[in-house]
Each structure stands twice: as structure tokens, then as C-alpha cells.
Design a protein around this motif. Structure first.
Motif, short mmCIF file in Angstrom:
data_model
loop_
_atom_site.label_atom_id
_atom_site.label_comp_id
_atom_site.label_asym_id
_atom_site.label_seq_id
_atom_site.Cartn_x
_atom_site.Cartn_y
_atom_site.Cartn_z
N HIS A 20 0.94 -1.04 -0.12
CA HIS A 20 0.14 0.01 0.15
C HIS A 20 0.87 1.32 0.08
O HIS A 20 0.26 2.38 -0.25
CB HIS A 20 -1.10 -0.26 1.26
CG HIS A 20 -1.99 -1.22 1.32
ND1 HIS A 20 -2.72 -1.15 0.61
CD2 HIS A 20 -1.76 -2.31 1.89
CE1 HIS A 20 -3.57 -2.49 0.71
NE2 HIS A 20 -2.83 -3.00 1.66
N GLY A 40 2.23 7.78 5.95
CA GLY A 40 1.74 7.09 7.30
C GLY A 40 2.93 6.93 8.35
O GLY A 40 3.79 7.42 8.38
N THR A 59 -2.99 4.62 7.21
CA THR A 59 -3.95 5.49 6.65
C THR A 59 -4.70 6.50 7.78
O THR A 59 -4.38 6.22 9.00
CB THR A 59 -5.47 4.68 6.18
OG1 THR A 59 -5.90 4.08 7.26
CG2 THR A 59 -4.96 3.55 5.23
N CYS A 90 -1.17 11.25 5.06
CA CYS A 90 -0.11 10.46 5.20
C CYS A 90 1.16 10.96 5.24
O CYS A 90 2.20 10.74 5.89
CB CYS A 90 -0.11 9.23 4.16
SG CYS A 90 -1.47 8.32 4.21
#
Length: 141
Positions: A20, A40, A59, A90
Motif C-alpha cells: 500500500h 503514514g 491511513t 499520510c
């Protein structure tokens, strides 16, 4: 074990999160202090029973759950104002990860892995007990 508390080797968690986010790592035999999530927050923490856990909040929702669980919502809101940051992004979570980790570390240090399992149950916060790269649980004091 709960769904979010599956024993993983530290590299496995990094690989999962890297799907991600862009991540650079320098895995050290003793731990994951050099995990860098570009966007993040991710960090390892010592627990009250001498183990280490990895927590990631790439997130906004995950960071909000982390803040609520640790009862640091007001503290993080103050820090945002102080740093002129926005922890719903983030980029700012990543930029200010050291300050965030400093505030979180005492909370983790006062809790055992069992306490953390109970605290994070039902939240979106991804976390895991760290094992060394041979698959054994880490226990550093």
C-alpha cells in the motif's frame, strides 16, 4: 489469536504494508527500528513484558483508531497545532513519525502483548508481535 494478531516475521509485516505504501527497510537482527513507510506511520515498540510489537497506521482511519485506543487524541491534536501539521494526511504522519513514536512509546511500555490484543481488538490498527528473522519471538530488554 485474533485476526489482527498473527505471529509474523518482521519482514512479512513490512511486505504486507509495502503493498500500500512505498517502503525502504534496513532490517536489523535486533529489530525494525529502521522501517520507513513513505506515507503514514509505522514503528516497533517495546512492551511491558520485554517483547516487541510492530504497529502501522498508513491511513487516516488507522491513525485515528490508534489515537483513540491510546487515549492520545487530544495530545495529537495539540501536536498538530504546534507543528502546523495535519495527521489526516499520510505525508504529515510520515514527516512527524519520530514525535508521534515518542508520545506512543510509554503507552506500549506499560502494556503486555495480551493487553495490546485486548486494546486493539475491533480496531483497524494493524499490529503484530515481532519475531526475529529465525522465527523466534524477540525479547530485548
Amino acid at each position: 489469536m485474533t485476526r489482527s494478531h498473527v505471529p509474523l516475521v518482521a519482514e512479512d509485516l513490512v511486505r504486507a504494508v509495502s503493498g500500500h505504501r512505498s517502503i525502504r527497510t534496513a532490517v536489523q537482527p535486533a529489530g525494525m527500528r529502521n522501517v520507513q513507510v513513505h506515507g503514514g506511520f509505522a514503528r516497533d515498540f517495546a512492551t511491558a513484558n520485554g517483547q516487541r510489537v510492530m504497529v502501522a497506521a498508513p491511513t487516516h482511519r488507522q491513525f485515528a483508531d490508534l489515537a483513540r485506543t491510546t487515549r492520545l487524541v487530544g495530545t495529537f491534536a495539540f501536536l498538530e497545532r504546534l507543528l502546523n501539521a495535519d495527521f489526516s494526511t499520510c505525508g504529515d504522519l510520515y514527516t512527524h513519525r519520530a514525535a508521534i513514536a515518542t508520545l506512543l512509546a510509554p503507552w506500549f511500555a506499560r502494556r503486555t502483548v495480551a493487553d495490546l490484543a485486548a486494546a486493539f481488538a475491533g480496531t483497524s490498527v494493524p499490529w503484530t508481535l515481532l519475531h526475529d528473522l529465525t522465527g523466534h519471538q524477540e525479547s530485548r530488554r
